[in-house]
Design a protein around this motif. Structure first.
Motif, short mmCIF file in Angstrom:
data_model
loop_
_atom_site.label_atom_id
_atom_site.label_comp_id
_atom_site.label_asym_id
_atom_site.label_seq_id
_atom_site.Cartn_x
_atom_site.Cartn_y
_atom_site.Cartn_z
N PHE A 94 29.57 40.30 19.50
CA PHE A 94 30.48 39.38 20.27
C PHE A 94 31.87 39.49 20.14
CE2 PHE A 94 26.97 36.09 20.45
CZ PHE A 94 26.06 36.77 19.94
N ILE A 95 32.63 39.05 21.44
CA ILE A 95 34.14 39.20 21.39
C ILE A 95 34.75 37.82 21.73
CG2 ILE A 95 35.82 40.47 22.66
CD1 ILE A 95 33.93 42.62 23.18
N THR A 96 35.69 37.45 21.11
CA THR A 96 36.30 36.20 21.46
C THR A 96 37.87 36.31 21.16
OG1 THR A 96 36.12 33.95 21.27
CG2 THR A 96 36.33 34.95 19.15
N ASP A 97 38.70 35.64 21.89
CA ASP A 97 38.55 35.03 23.11
C ASP A 97 39.07 35.98 24.07
OD1 ASP A 97 39.21 33.81 25.65
OD2 ASP A 97 39.80 32.04 24.61
N ALA A 115 47.70 33.90 24.15
CA ALA A 115 48.34 34.46 22.81
C ALA A 115 48.07 33.50 21.78
CB ALA A 115 49.61 34.78 23.08
N PRO A 116 46.72 33.45 20.95
CA PRO A 116 46.67 32.29 20.32
C PRO A 116 47.49 32.69 18.85
CG PRO A 116 44.73 33.94 20.10
CD PRO A 116 45.69 34.26 21.29
N ASP A 117 48.15 31.67 18.50
CA ASP A 117 48.69 31.47 17.07
C ASP A 117 47.57 31.42 15.88
OD1 ASP A 117 48.05 28.73 17.10
OD2 ASP A 117 49.97 28.00 17.20
N LEU A 118 48.03 31.34 14.79
CA LEU A 118 47.27 31.62 13.69
C LEU A 118 46.20 30.36 13.48
CD1 LEU A 118 46.44 32.88 10.95
CD2 LEU A 118 48.19 31.48 9.61
N THR A 150 45.00 39.20 21.35
CA THR A 150 45.65 38.70 22.53
C THR A 150 44.55 38.86 23.80
OG1 THR A 150 46.43 40.81 23.55
CG2 THR A 150 48.00 39.52 21.96
N ILE A 151 44.82 38.20 24.85
CA ILE A 151 43.97 38.22 25.98
C ILE A 151 43.91 39.58 26.65
CG2 ILE A 151 45.55 37.55 27.72
CD1 ILE A 151 43.53 35.71 29.14
N GLU A 152 45.11 40.42 26.60
CA GLU A 152 45.18 41.66 27.14
C GLU A 152 44.00 42.81 26.30
OE1 GLU A 152 48.09 40.46 25.87
OE2 GLU A 152 49.12 40.00 27.76
N VAL A 153 44.16 42.39 24.89
CA VAL A 153 43.19 43.19 24.06
C VAL A 153 41.66 42.97 24.41
CG1 VAL A 153 42.19 43.72 21.71
CG2 VAL A 153 44.78 43.28 22.36
N GLY A 154 41.40 41.71 24.75
CA GLY A 154 39.97 41.14 24.96
C GLY A 154 39.52 41.79 26.20
N ASN A 155 40.29 41.51 27.28
CA ASN A 155 40.31 41.99 28.90
C ASN A 155 39.84 43.39 28.67
OD1 ASN A 155 41.01 42.76 31.46
ND2 ASN A 155 40.38 40.52 31.68
#
Lengths: 305, 305
Positions: A141-144, A150-153, A248-253
């Motif tokens: 599984f991968i999130t998000d 760029a979610p904070d803690l 971050t979203i870039e890593v997930g994407n």
């Protein structure tokens, strides 16, 4: 319950789950109609289609999808169709909502509507991708990878909670969670590593329950026991991660896309944090991915009545 | 000159390039000795090994690497061995320096030393990974997956310049550069997309020469013409990228690792921005990757005398 280990397991249990109804927004799209046609044929669910009735009929005819078993509601405007599909679920007349050919922002706005939406107070809504690769004996599984740039803690903590909740429903009793970074050492200059260590500590202190969290950890140490042993990284999650949390979203994407394009893995996706499952696929997803995602939502819906 | 399209091309031209000498720091390591042994057998280069002489002899004996053709300099301290190896290159008695079993930070410090180092004034030092995948008819480059955690706009411009310089030496006349983001639209809330568009504009204005830059662009649009066409994304780089520029080290690391672990592609790497080529491999790189990286450095060195 049994743990789901493959997309085949998932399709099997979804087919045997109580039959659910999916409300589809903006259904006048070739990909959407092809995937709901395939899901109907596979016996996964029933569908109510919202959208431009004339266009839906034209497209279905062009791609030979038989509309006889579908209820269709003529709502030509995409935003209105999103609202109507969400309202059908929040009103209890359907179990699952599906995004169609409508902009993500507009669809999410309908999901979050305080009156007719599907949000749970205090929750965040996050995306979870699911992948099956031949190197691993389990689903990964991968999130998000799609919703939160760029979610904070505090947000990462909620993102993990959402995913762990979904994974437990899929039979993964104590998910092993890897908070991905570029390395396994904490560097004050790299915020992702500092937050990853903090998440591991919060888990150790019981503040992120029902899972085991490791961070910072790099992808190879998360999925390869050989790499972890080579780099002398010792942790219960080493080489055994069920869930990858991206900074971050870039890593997930990029992770999702590289696995899709170059490793050719079977994928699906789900949205967590809502009162009912949401089917949220991207235009670039394959028909197979869309079908897996529908199956996942159907399976998750079975627990929610 | 011919354009290098595969690792096989690379090995071939490197073998035929003028024979070069590589100075290896902290060579007392099984992986390092195995890879230089293989490179020597393949006729790629000559090697001067710096390190703990006794340990080097022990390890070489254990893995059956014949040291007869190697010059060995006894420098047991890792930091000192890095300085000595770099100095041999800056003094002109060797052509290429190779990192051994020494911490990256210590090795980079030796590289950057104002007197004996290999830095060019005003340049930055960045990493470039090279990958060969069966879906593409060309080598795919990624920068910077290893050195610079979170480059700002000015640094990204220099990172692109470094990579374009290397790629031109490999026969790629006008590299197609994709500045990776999670999507192809500019969102003020997502800094990577704003900077990616700025880099595209700088290229259009001639401020990033000798290449064509597209950004923001997602991985699928960068490497798949089908995806680009499906999403109606039109640009000379669409589906044809030679170089992927990542927004952060986490994206580069995850992309590199996912391709290595799940897509099983042939990889190599190089360091750009220095006066002489640098061989910089990671412990987790395979022996094959280390050999490709040595070949790449040897080939690049041929241009520099």
């Amino acid at each position: 319950m049994q743990q789901l280990k493959s997309m085949r397991d998932l399709m099997e249990v979804a087919r045997n789950a109580p039959r659910r109804t999916v409300a589809v927004s903006a259904a006048a799209d070739e990909d959407i109609l092809a995937s709901v046609g395939a899901a109907m044929s596979a016996g996964l669910a029933d569908f109510v289609l919202f959208g431009d009735l004339r266009r839906i009929r034209e497209i279905a005819a062009a791609i030979s999808v038989d509309l006889a078993s579908f209820e269709i509601v003529d709502v030509p405007d995409a935003a209105e169709s999103a609202k109507a599909a969400v309202a059908l679920v929040s009103g209890g007349r359907a179990d699952i909502v599906m995004k169609g050919l409508v902009e993500s922002g507009i669809f999410i706005k309908a999901l979050l509507d305080p009156l007719a939406g599907l949000r749970i107070d205090g929750n965040i809504i996050s995306a979870i991708a699911v992948m099956e690769m031949r190197e691993l004996d389990r689903l990964l599984f991968i999130t998000d990878p799609g919703f939160i740039p760029a979610p904070d803690l505090a947000t990462k903590k909620k993102i993990i909670g959402n995913a762990v909740g979904v994974m437990k429903k899929l039979g993964i009793a104590v998910p092993k969670v890897a908070v991905l970074c570029a390395a396994e050492t904490v560097s004050e200059k790299i915020i992702s590593t500092v937050e990853a260590r903090k998440l591991q500590e919060l888990n150790e202190n019981g503040e992120i329950p029902d899972c085991v969290v490791a961070g910072p950890i790099s992808l190879d140490l998360a999925v390869s026991e050989k790499s972890a042993s080579h780099k002398k990284y010792v942790h219960p999650v080493a080489g055994k991660a069920d869930l990858l949390v991206v900074p971050t979203i870039e890593v997930g994407n990029v992770l999702y896309k590289s696995m899709t394009y170059f490793a050719h893995v079977a994928t699906g996706g789900v949205v967590a944090g809502t009162r009912s499952p949401v089917i949220f696929t991207s235009r670039s997803d394959t028909a197979e991915t869309k079908l897996h995602t529908i199956a996942l939502a159907v399976y998750l819906a079975k627990e929610e009545r």
